[in-house]
Design a protein around this motif. Structure first.
Motif, mmCIF file in Angstrom:
data_model
loop_
_atom_site.group_PDB
_atom_site.id
_atom_site.type_symbol
_atom_site.label_atom_id
_atom_site.label_comp_id
_atom_site.label_asym_id
_atom_site.label_seq_id
_atom_site.Cartn_x
_atom_site.Cartn_y
_atom_site.Cartn_z
ATOM 1 N N VAL A 1 -3.552 7.408 0.625
ATOM 2 C CA VAL A 1 -5.021 7.429 0.675
ATOM 3 C C VAL A 1 -5.455 8.534 1.623
ATOM 4 N N GLY A 2 -6.418 9.333 1.192
ATOM 5 C CA GLY A 2 -6.899 10.416 2.041
ATOM 6 C C GLY A 2 -7.516 9.876 3.326
ATOM 7 N N ASP A 3 -7.408 10.639 4.390
ATOM 8 C CA ASP A 3 -7.983 10.196 5.659
ATOM 9 C C ASP A 3 -9.378 10.737 5.892
ATOM 10 N N MET B 1 0.850 -1.205 0.000
ATOM 11 C CA MET B 1 0.000 0.000 0.000
ATOM 12 C C MET B 1 0.877 1.244 0.000
ATOM 13 N N LYS C 1 1.462 1.979 13.834
ATOM 14 C CA LYS C 1 0.671 1.621 12.641
ATOM 15 C C LYS C 1 0.902 0.162 12.269
ATOM 16 N N ALA D 1 -12.225 8.570 6.345
ATOM 17 C CA ALA D 1 -12.231 7.681 5.167
ATOM 18 C C ALA D 1 -12.035 6.239 5.649
ATOM 19 N N PRO D 2 -12.418 5.271 4.825
ATOM 20 C CA PRO D 2 -12.163 3.880 5.232
ATOM 21 C C PRO D 2 -10.653 3.658 5.294
ATOM 22 N N ASP D 3 -10.173 3.051 6.369
ATOM 23 C CA ASP D 3 -8.742 2.720 6.433
ATOM 24 C C ASP D 3 -8.584 1.371 5.733
ATOM 25 N N ILE D 4 -8.204 1.412 4.478
ATOM 26 C CA ILE D 4 -8.189 0.203 3.641
ATOM 27 C C ILE D 4 -7.213 -0.826 4.208
ATOM 28 N N LEU D 5 -6.047 -0.342 4.551
ATOM 29 C CA LEU D 5 -4.994 -1.256 5.007
ATOM 30 C C LEU D 5 -5.393 -1.939 6.316
ATOM 31 N N GLY E 1 2.842 -1.842 4.421
ATOM 32 C CA GLY E 1 2.277 -0.496 4.476
ATOM 33 C C GLY E 1 3.378 0.552 4.468
ATOM 34 N N PHE E 2 2.977 1.776 4.244
ATOM 35 C CA PHE E 2 3.913 2.903 4.284
ATOM 36 C C PHE E 2 3.476 3.843 5.393
ATOM 37 N N ALA F 1 0.037 3.876 -1.793
ATOM 38 C CA ALA F 1 -0.811 5.035 -2.110
ATOM 39 C C ALA F 1 -0.952 5.935 -0.884
ATOM 40 N N LYS G 1 -2.449 -2.013 12.262
ATOM 41 C CA LYS G 1 -2.983 -2.471 10.970
ATOM 42 C C LYS G 1 -2.628 -3.936 10.691
HETATM 43 O O1 C5P Z 1 -2.548 5.668 9.068
HETATM 44 P P1 C5P Z 1 -1.742 6.163 7.919
HETATM 45 O O2 C5P Z 1 -2.576 6.840 6.873
HETATM 46 O O3 C5P Z 1 -0.559 6.997 8.256
HETATM 47 O O4 C5P Z 1 -1.140 4.817 7.311
HETATM 48 C C1 C5P Z 1 -0.448 4.777 6.139
HETATM 49 C C2 C5P Z 1 -0.655 3.459 5.436
HETATM 50 O O5 C5P Z 1 -2.045 3.117 5.438
HETATM 51 C C3 C5P Z 1 -0.266 3.550 3.978
HETATM 52 O O6 C5P Z 1 0.249 2.293 3.574
HETATM 53 C C4 C5P Z 1 -1.583 3.884 3.292
HETATM 54 O O7 C5P Z 1 -1.593 3.452 1.960
HETATM 55 C C5 C5P Z 1 -2.605 3.143 4.130
HETATM 56 N N1 C5P Z 1 -3.910 3.827 4.250
HETATM 57 C C6 C5P Z 1 -5.062 3.182 3.867
HETATM 58 N N2 C5P Z 1 -6.282 3.791 3.983
HETATM 59 C C7 C5P Z 1 -6.368 5.037 4.472
HETATM 60 C C8 C5P Z 1 -5.215 5.725 4.874
HETATM 61 C C9 C5P Z 1 -4.004 5.093 4.731
HETATM 62 O O8 C5P Z 1 -4.975 2.050 3.401
HETATM 63 N N3 C5P Z 1 -7.549 5.621 4.559
#
Ligand code: C5P
Length: 402
Positions: free
Chosen positions: A275-277, A271, A334, A301-305, A319-320, A273, A338
């Motif tokens: 991704v917006g929070d 992951m 994290k 936003a949904p935390d996909i990871l 993850g990043f 990307a 996660k």
């Molecule tokens: O919690 P944070 O956003 O700092 O975590 C970063 C990691 O979580 C990244 O690998 C990012 O792609 C993923 N992420 C996600 N969904 C989100 C926010 C971040 O999957 N809404």
């Protein structure tokens, strides 16, 4: 990525020979040692001096060149090569190689070398479609010769159709692919890249400055190392690497859906990307009128990871963590929260790292230890993260990149 590689470039007689000059420049820039062989017809289009200037070495032209050492120097050239690229390759040279004719230096080396070939045909569309030429190409492909192109488009002869030589950047990329040891075969890797966008009205969105460079580099290298790669990316102006399944998305929800569709079938998710929070509570259907100070409300936003971490079965999750303070502590948090296998942390305040830079200085945290990597290009960083993946499955990374 081609540091220390011995590349032989055969140039045959077609107008695309001028594009082979750019190819030499790219290969030399990548660290390769490029020996150029020109046929007599190629020398009618471009002079050896141009190739000599760009390769920094003499150009080989005749089988019996004097001043090139022993009369068997073609064997030395053939033996030393890591790859033999022929660009542009005419119907004539392809035909000679397919039938074992060796009546000039280029075809003599072609019959002597055991190096892999990469052939980039360039010719008139009717020549290319000629059944004899097609038969020769088919035969060579069956024998294991690699081909790239030709592409469709306008041809120098005024025709439109298939016959243009592939672009130098694509030929270089194919050469890197052929030369990269395949230590990720069998892995199905899903990689995300770039920013997500959440629209607040039809013409405005909130996003972040992610450029997608890290994720695209990861996809490119994973593909070269033999993995099957899907790249899901937000809107960025980068060209997807060839041979990679590419899906463009806009919003975080869309990215989530595309990932979930594939999650069960992949062995690794990376992951990268941004991704917006936050999601706007509503997206106005009409453009918001200019006004003095107004308030926007957001949901999380949904935390996909995190969702993948809760769901994961045998998948490896990477993850990043892009941080601006307390890097290790936040990344560790994290990593656990996660349920990851590896987290790649970088400091956004470091001018050499993070959004937009071509370099990165990351720390790898995997529950067993912390590895601080030096300042590297994003490509090298991708290599190191993928090395971790190879080592995790009990193997040794095969490349000698670093
Ligand atoms: O919690 P944070 O956003 O700092 O975590 C970063 C990691 O979580 C990244 O690998 C990012 O792609 C993923 N992420 C996600 N969904 C989100 C926010 C971040 O999957 N809404």
């Amino acid at each position: 990525m081609l540091r220390g590689k011995e590349i032989l470039l055969g140039v045959t007689g077609g107008i695309a020979a001028y594009k082979a000059l750019e190819l030499v420049r790219l290969l030399v820039k990548d660290g390769a040692d490029v020996g150029v062989i020109m046929t007599a017809a190629a020398r009618e289009f471009v002079t050896p001096l141009s190739f000599e200037t760009l390769s920094g070495k003499g150009v080989y032209t005749g089988t019996f060149d004097t001043g090139r050492g022993p009369s068997t120097f073609h064997i030395d050239l053939a033996d030393k090569a890591n790859i033999f690229i022929i660009a542009p390759a005419t119907a004539n040279t392809i035909g000679k190689i397919a039938t074992g004719i060796a009546d000039d230096l280029l075809t003599t080396i072609a019959i002597s070398t055991t190096a892999p070939f990469l052939i980039a045909p360039a010719m008139n569309v009717n020549m290319y479609n000629n059944p004899v030429v097609q038969g020769n190409i088919k035969k060579l492909k069956k024998l294991g010769f690699n081909f790239i192109g030709p592409e469709e488009g306008g041809l120098a002869c005024g025709y439109e159709g298939k016959g243009r030589m592939s672009e130098p950047l694509d030929i270089r990329e194919a050469a890197i692919g052929i030369l990269t040891p395949k230590d990720l075969v069998g892995e199905r890797i899903l990689i995300t890249a770039g920013p997500t966008r959440e629209f607040i009205d039809p013409v405005r969105f909130i996003s972040n400055p992610s450029t997608g460079k890290m994720g695209f580099a990861m996809a490119r290298i994973a593909k070269h190392r033999g993995a099957e790669v899907t790249l899901i990316s937000g809107d960025v102006p980068l060209r997807p690497p060839s041979g990679v399944e590419f899906i463009k998305v806009t919003a975080a929800d869309e990215m989530r859906n595309e990932i979930l569709k594939r999650f069960e079938k992949v062995s690794v998710v990376i992951m990268s990307a941004a991704v917006g929070d936050f999601l706007p509570k509503e997206t106005k259907s009409e453009k918001i009128k200019k006004q003095k100070g107004f308030t926007l409300e957001f949901n999380l936003a949904p935390d996909i990871l995190k969702e993948l971490g809760a769901k994961k079965d045998a998948q490896t999750l990477i993850g990043f963590a892009a941080e601006t303070e307390r890097l290790d502590e936040n990344a560790q948090k994290k990593f656990l929260d996660k349920n990851l296998d590896l987290i790649v942390a970088n400091n956004l305040k470091d001018p050499d790292s993070g959004f937009g830079a071509d370099t990165n200085r990351v720390t790898l945290i995997d529950g067993k230890g912390v590895e601080r990597l030096p300042l590297l290009s994003k490509e090298e960083t991708a290599y190191r993260v993928l090395d971790w993946l190879v080592r995790r499955s009990g193997k040794k990374p095969l490349h000698q990149f670093i």
